[in-house]
Design an enzyme around this catalytic site. Sequence first.
Site, PDB file in Angstrom:
ATOM      1  N   SER A  42      -8.432   0.779   0.055  1.00 55.16           N
ATOM      2  CA  SER A  42      -8.077   1.125   1.428  1.00 55.16           C
ATOM      3  C   SER A  42      -6.932   0.232   1.867  1.00 55.16           C
ATOM      4  CB  SER A  42      -9.293   0.914   2.344  1.00 55.16           C
ATOM      5  OG  SER A  42      -8.905   0.882   3.701  1.00 55.16           O
ATOM      6  N   SER A  43      -6.112   0.738   2.773  1.00 57.07           N
ATOM      7  CA  SER A  43      -4.984  -0.065   3.262  1.00 57.07           C
ATOM      8  C   SER A  43      -5.439  -1.258   4.095  1.00 57.07           C
ATOM      9  CB  SER A  43      -4.030   0.809   4.081  1.00 57.07           C
ATOM     10  OG  SER A  43      -4.698   1.379   5.192  1.00 57.07           O
ATOM     11  N   CYS A  44      -6.741  -1.328   4.423  1.00 55.56           N
ATOM     12  CA  CYS A  44      -7.238  -2.478   5.186  1.00 55.56           C
ATOM     13  C   CYS A  44      -7.273  -3.751   4.347  1.00 55.56           C
ATOM     14  CB  CYS A  44      -8.606  -2.193   5.769  1.00 55.56           C
ATOM     15  SG  CYS A  44      -9.939  -2.165   4.538  1.00 55.56           S
ATOM     16  N   TYR A  69     -15.528  -5.504   4.480  1.00 58.33           N
ATOM     17  CA  TYR A  69     -15.214  -4.309   3.687  1.00 58.33           C
ATOM     18  C   TYR A  69     -13.933  -4.531   2.886  1.00 58.33           C
ATOM     19  CZ  TYR A  69     -13.862   0.548   2.718  1.00 58.33           C
ATOM     20  OH  TYR A  69     -13.479   1.705   2.101  1.00 58.33           O
ATOM     21  N   LYS A  89     -13.159  -4.496  -1.272  1.00 66.40           N
ATOM     22  CA  LYS A  89     -12.131  -3.680  -1.920  1.00 66.40           C
ATOM     23  C   LYS A  89     -11.134  -4.547  -2.682  1.00 66.40           C
ATOM     24  CE  LYS A  89     -13.475   0.455  -0.965  1.00 66.40           C
ATOM     25  NZ  LYS A  89     -13.874   1.344  -2.077  1.00 66.40           N
ATOM     26  N   HIS A 117     -12.651   8.576  12.832  1.00 64.46           N
ATOM     27  CA  HIS A 117     -11.378   7.898  13.022  1.00 64.46           C
ATOM     28  C   HIS A 117     -10.505   8.711  13.979  1.00 64.46           C
ATOM     29  CE1 HIS A 117     -12.544   6.048   8.994  1.00 64.46           C
ATOM     30  NE2 HIS A 117     -12.482   5.038   9.832  1.00 64.46           N
TER      31      HIS A 117
END
Length: 324
Positions: free
Chosen positions: A119-121, A148, A152, A191
């Site tokens: 994920s881009s997070c 989270y 990742k 979202h």
Amino acid sequence: MADGTGFQPGILDRAAPFYVAGHRGLVGSAIWRRLESAGFTDLSGRTSSELDLKDRAAVFDYFAETTPRYVVLAAAKVGGILANDTYPVDFLTENLQIQINVLDAAREHGVERLLFLGSSCIYPKFAEQPISEDALLTGHLEPTNDAYAIAKIAGIMHIQAVRRQYGLPWISAMPTNLYGPGDNFSAEGSHVLPALIRRYDDAARQGLDTVTNWGTGSPRREFLHVDDMAAACLHLLEHYDGPQQVNVGTGSDLTIRELAGLVAEAVGYTGAIEWDTSKPDGTPQKLLDVSKLTAAGWTAQISLADGIRDTVSWYRGNQAALRG
């Protein structure tokens, strides 16, 4: 062993066993559709009730039984900001368990090609825009979903470690904000894009004169249709090999205000749009640098306007089966 020794990417064997972990989720289901349309004939997947990926022995037994040659790891515990902020232990431990079990079992049973989805997070909260892959581990994470993100990041490191120690040509991909058929449209957990679709569709059906959104509408966001994401995954499996994760996005963004206008047009809402500026905007911009993906020979094909219309159509036709 050297990283990815002697491996050259190429067209995957359409008859080989292919396991999609998380095949019922937004991304996993799109990948399954893409693989089917591309001619793969031996796809396997299990729901969480059929196979608990947190159960290490069960995961190893499944790999021993199915002996997949290829794997996409799209399974994860996911949620919105509130869930991530409220249950960080759950998001950290469950995702680590899923990743370690699947990756270890895949290595034990000789999986040739594996794609790990993140994920881009994973990138720092204040990373320079657009965010390049090199930004990983260069700054502080967004506190509301850092647990989270750490899980990742651990997955990316796991892929790189397998490449270094065992020479397996496994890869990682980091998508931007995804949307499309199968998304979460729940009032509490969705979202921004599915939330807007639900809000504006309700307003159109009820004949409301006004819809109010949070913030100023000025933050900029990037959105990728999940079918494009699935196409990118197959392309990377067949055309990319390297230790660094690959950003997957469109390379362009728009304001939330502009996004709201596209959604209103797609659902046929013609009333006023107001903004509650007392509510927070969040990060001003979050745009991925997709030059590595472009260099690998892939670019997004589905325009945002077309993708939103497609998603609205799916949403309206699947009210009874919506998640959440």
